[in-house]
Design a protein around this motif. Structure first.
Motif, PDB file in Angstrom:
ATOM      1  N   TYR A 199     -98.389 140.849 -89.324  1.00  0.00           N
ATOM      2  CA  TYR A 199     -99.516 141.205 -90.715  1.00  0.00           C
ATOM      3  C   TYR A 199     -98.837 140.854 -92.139  1.00  0.00           C
ATOM      4  CZ  TYR A 199     -95.496 144.885 -89.657  1.00  0.00           C
ATOM      5  OH  TYR A 199     -94.860 146.073 -89.657  1.00  0.00           O
ATOM      6  N   LEU A 200     -97.709 140.125 -91.607  1.00  0.00           N
ATOM      7  CA  LEU A 200     -97.327 140.198 -92.966  1.00  0.00           C
ATOM      8  C   LEU A 200     -97.430 138.224 -92.929  1.00  0.00           C
ATOM      9  CD1 LEU A 200     -94.238 142.348 -93.638  1.00  0.00           C
ATOM     10  CD2 LEU A 200     -96.383 142.311 -94.590  1.00  0.00           C
ATOM     11  N   ASP A 201     -97.639 138.028 -95.038  1.00  0.00           N
ATOM     12  CA  ASP A 201     -97.249 136.563 -94.892  1.00  0.00           C
ATOM     13  C   ASP A 201     -96.371 135.825 -95.319  1.00  0.00           C
ATOM     14  OD1 ASP A 201    -100.088 136.653 -95.120  1.00  0.00           O
ATOM     15  OD2 ASP A 201    -100.187 136.738 -96.553  1.00  0.00           O
ATOM     16  N   LEU A 202     -95.166 135.118 -94.426  1.00  0.00           N
ATOM     17  CA  LEU A 202     -93.828 134.314 -93.710  1.00  0.00           C
ATOM     18  C   LEU A 202     -93.997 133.792 -95.112  1.00  0.00           C
ATOM     19  CD1 LEU A 202     -92.941 134.844 -90.371  1.00  0.00           C
ATOM     20  CD2 LEU A 202     -92.899 136.631 -91.692  1.00  0.00           C
ATOM     21  N   SER A 203     -92.640 133.766 -95.897  1.00  0.00           N
ATOM     22  CA  SER A 203     -92.299 132.725 -96.705  1.00  0.00           C
ATOM     23  C   SER A 203     -91.645 131.724 -95.931  1.00  0.00           C
ATOM     24  CB  SER A 203     -91.626 133.626 -97.594  1.00  0.00           C
ATOM     25  OG  SER A 203     -89.891 133.582 -96.731  1.00  0.00           O
ATOM     26  N   PRO A 204     -91.349 130.485 -96.255  1.00  0.00           N
ATOM     27  CA  PRO A 204     -90.619 129.243 -96.000  1.00  0.00           C
ATOM     28  C   PRO A 204     -89.562 130.056 -95.132  1.00  0.00           C
ATOM     29  CG  PRO A 204     -92.598 128.353 -97.311  1.00  0.00           C
ATOM     30  CD  PRO A 204     -92.301 130.257 -97.553  1.00  0.00           C
ATOM     31  N   LYS A 205     -89.070 130.599 -96.767  1.00  0.00           N
ATOM     32  CA  LYS A 205     -87.421 130.530 -96.156  1.00  0.00           C
ATOM     33  C   LYS A 205     -87.709 131.504 -95.332  1.00  0.00           C
ATOM     34  CE  LYS A 205     -83.603 133.078 -98.982  1.00  0.00           C
ATOM     35  NZ  LYS A 205     -83.603 133.719 -99.527  1.00  0.00           N
ATOM     36  N   VAL A 206     -87.994 132.321 -95.216  1.00  0.00           N
ATOM     37  CA  VAL A 206     -88.111 133.066 -94.087  1.00  0.00           C
ATOM     38  C   VAL A 206     -88.395 133.036 -92.547  1.00  0.00           C
ATOM     39  CG1 VAL A 206     -89.601 136.044 -93.117  1.00  0.00           C
ATOM     40  CG2 VAL A 206     -88.524 135.103 -95.634  1.00  0.00           C
ATOM     41  N   GLY A 207     -88.742 132.310 -92.648  1.00  0.00           N
ATOM     42  CA  GLY A 207     -90.196 131.663 -91.271  1.00  0.00           C
ATOM     43  C   GLY A 207     -88.911 130.628 -90.981  1.00  0.00           C
ATOM     44  N   THR A 208     -87.921 129.888 -91.196  1.00  0.00           N
ATOM     45  CA  THR A 208     -87.148 128.720 -91.513  1.00  0.00           C
ATOM     46  C   THR A 208     -85.581 129.164 -90.636  1.00  0.00           C
ATOM     47  OG1 THR A 208     -87.125 127.264 -93.340  1.00  0.00           O
ATOM     48  CG2 THR A 208     -84.995 126.785 -92.151  1.00  0.00           C
ATOM     49  N   LEU A 240     -85.065 140.808 -89.796  1.00  0.00           N
ATOM     50  CA  LEU A 240     -86.584 140.533 -89.798  1.00  0.00           C
ATOM     51  C   LEU A 240     -87.155 142.364 -91.261  1.00  0.00           C
ATOM     52  CD1 LEU A 240     -88.304 139.438 -86.283  1.00  0.00           C
ATOM     53  CD2 LEU A 240     -88.414 138.506 -88.756  1.00  0.00           C
ATOM     54  N   ARG A 241     -86.278 143.370 -90.199  1.00  0.00           N
ATOM     55  CA  ARG A 241     -86.613 144.937 -90.677  1.00  0.00           C
ATOM     56  C   ARG A 241     -86.256 145.333 -92.351  1.00  0.00           C
ATOM     57  NH1 ARG A 241     -84.266 147.048 -86.959  1.00  0.00           N
ATOM     58  NH2 ARG A 241     -82.391 148.245 -88.353  1.00  0.00           N
ATOM     59  N   GLU A 242     -85.597 143.677 -92.867  1.00  0.00           N
ATOM     60  CA  GLU A 242     -85.624 144.507 -94.783  1.00  0.00           C
ATOM     61  C   GLU A 242     -85.837 143.136 -95.348  1.00  0.00           C
ATOM     62  OE1 GLU A 242     -81.839 142.519 -94.890  1.00  0.00           O
ATOM     63  OE2 GLU A 242     -80.738 144.053 -93.974  1.00  0.00           O
ATOM     64  N   HIS A 243     -87.207 142.125 -94.251  1.00  0.00           N
ATOM     65  CA  HIS A 243     -87.945 141.776 -94.333  1.00  0.00           C
ATOM     66  C   HIS A 243     -89.122 142.178 -94.738  1.00  0.00           C
ATOM     67  CE1 HIS A 243     -90.878 138.835 -95.443  1.00  0.00           C
ATOM     68  NE2 HIS A 243     -91.891 138.936 -94.550  1.00  0.00           N
ATOM     69  N   LEU A 244     -89.464 143.222 -93.841  1.00  0.00           N
ATOM     70  CA  LEU A 244     -90.574 144.390 -93.808  1.00  0.00           C
ATOM     71  C   LEU A 244     -90.580 145.411 -94.706  1.00  0.00           C
ATOM     72  CD1 LEU A 244     -93.065 144.868 -92.513  1.00  0.00           C
ATOM     73  CD2 LEU A 244     -91.405 146.692 -90.930  1.00  0.00           C
ATOM     74  N   LEU A 245     -89.317 145.761 -95.312  1.00  0.00           N
ATOM     75  CA  LEU A 245     -88.792 146.930 -96.394  1.00  0.00           C
ATOM     76  C   LEU A 245     -89.613 146.179 -97.206  1.00  0.00           C
ATOM     77  CD1 LEU A 245     -88.603 149.524 -97.293  1.00  0.00           C
ATOM     78  CD2 LEU A 245     -85.980 148.450 -96.730  1.00  0.00           C
ATOM     79  N   HIS A 246     -88.598 145.302 -97.632  1.00  0.00           N
ATOM     80  CA  HIS A 246     -88.734 144.210 -99.394  1.00  0.00           C
ATOM     81  C   HIS A 246     -89.946 143.973 -98.980  1.00  0.00           C
ATOM     82  CE1 HIS A 246     -88.245 141.769-102.650  1.00  0.00           C
ATOM     83  NE2 HIS A 246     -88.815 140.714-101.581  1.00  0.00           N
ATOM     84  N   ALA A 247     -91.311 143.565 -97.968  1.00  0.00           N
ATOM     85  CA  ALA A 247     -92.283 143.066 -98.381  1.00  0.00           C
ATOM     86  C   ALA A 247     -93.531 144.265 -98.684  1.00  0.00           C
ATOM     87  CB  ALA A 247     -93.119 142.672 -97.582  1.00  0.00           C
ATOM     88  N   SER A 248     -93.175 145.449 -98.145  1.00  0.00           N
ATOM     89  CA  SER A 248     -93.453 147.065 -98.276  1.00  0.00           C
ATOM     90  C   SER A 248     -93.526 146.872 -99.663  1.00  0.00           C
ATOM     91  CB  SER A 248     -93.415 147.537 -97.355  1.00  0.00           C
ATOM     92  OG  SER A 248     -92.077 148.059 -97.563  1.00  0.00           O
ATOM     93  N   LEU A 249     -92.391 147.024-100.490  1.00  0.00           N
ATOM     94  CA  LEU A 249     -92.566 147.622-101.442  1.00  0.00           C
ATOM     95  C   LEU A 249     -92.919 146.829-102.457  1.00  0.00           C
ATOM     96  CD1 LEU A 249     -87.774 148.657-101.045  1.00  0.00           C
ATOM     97  CD2 LEU A 249     -90.588 149.913-101.150  1.00  0.00           C
ATOM     98  N   LYS A 250     -93.325 145.706-102.175  1.00  0.00           N
ATOM     99  CA  LYS A 250     -94.567 144.802-103.681  1.00  0.00           C
ATOM    100  C   LYS A 250     -94.951 145.149-104.431  1.00  0.00           C
ATOM    101  CE  LYS A 250     -92.308 140.585-101.807  1.00  0.00           C
ATOM    102  NZ  LYS A 250     -92.415 138.539-101.553  1.00  0.00           N
TER     103      LYS A 250
END
Length: 250
Positions: A199-208, A240-250
């Motif tokens: 349910y989140l759009d991954l950035s190329p950096k996160v995907g790589t 991944l959990r940190e990425h999710l938290l960061h995305a949710s705060l945007k």
């Protein structure tokens, strides 16, 4: 005058032997369920049409329809529309268990009965030992499956619609390699409901970075190193959990 104590025979005769009388719909449901659990009705087998079931059970079609609806809710049968449709027996195995668990979790999360962070934490608690076991019990076939998934992940962009499915398949393959089918079912269910890429759009950096972490996990499993496998999966899930938290705060 006091009543004499019952003899052994009288006591046996007075013990409860009755069974609660249920409605026709429940009786139809219970009989079909027993046929599925006993294996008399096989996975994929189509049940007779509603009219024929009504004739066999000597009940109304409405009663049969209600019983089939209840069995469908219990994930024991699939109801398919159309000329070639009907009611089909579902597989009752560890894979079906994972699907049922996932659907139940989805409803609980949708209703707010449980928090996504609770589910994510349980997922990590189970994926860590799952990955350790995979390092101990994996087969060459398991490794081949994992490599094929990661090779596919390396060739597609992060916005490819196959990304969520490939990620789910990767973690499911690890759980399968653990050799514990019940554990694999739980990991499947938890992953489907907590993975950020769903349910989140991954950035190329996160995907790589995610693909690189997958490669590290495979390396540890290939080397039959449970400690390295545990370290790699924890790093991946934490990232991944940190990425999710960061995305949710945007």
């Amino acid at each position: 005058m006091a009543r004499p104590l019952a003899t052994g025979e009288e006591a046996r005769q007075s013990r409860p032997i009755g069974r609660r009388v249920v409605r026709p719909r429940q009786q139809v449901e219970e009989q079909i369920r027993e046929l599925i659990y006993s294996g008399e009705l096989r996975p994929g087998e189509r049940l007779p049409p509603e009219a024929e079931l009504a004739r066999q059970f000597e009940v109304s079609r409405t009663t049969v329809r209600e019983a089939l609806r209840a069995l469908s809710t219990q994930n024991l049968i699939d109801k398919q529309p159309g000329a070639g449709g009907g009611s089909f027996v579902r597989s009752v195995n560890h894979e079906a268990l994972g699907t049922q668990l996932q659907e139940s979790l989805h409803h609980l999360l949708s209703l707010g009965s449980v928090d996504a962070n609770e589910v994510a934490m349980v997922r990590q608690y189970l994926e860590v030992p799952s990955t350790r076991l995979a390092a101990e019990h994996r087969t060459d076939e398991d490794l081949q499956t994992l490599r094929e998934i990661v090779n596919r992940q390396r060739t597609i962009s992060v916005d490819d619609p196959d990304v969520p499915d490939l990620d789910q398949r990767f973690h499911a393959a690890i759980a399968k390699a653990s050799g514990n089918r019940v554990l694999a079912s739980f990991v499947h269910a938890l992953h489907r409901e907590t993975e950020p890429v769903h349910y989140l759009d991954l950035s190329p950096k996160v995907g790589t970075q995610s693909v690189r972490q997958h490669q590290q996990i495979i390396k540890a499993i290939e080397g039959r190193d449970p400690d390295a496998a545990e370290e790699a999966i924890i790093a991946h899930l934490t990232y991944l959990r940190e990425h999710l938290l960061h995305a949710s705060l945007k």
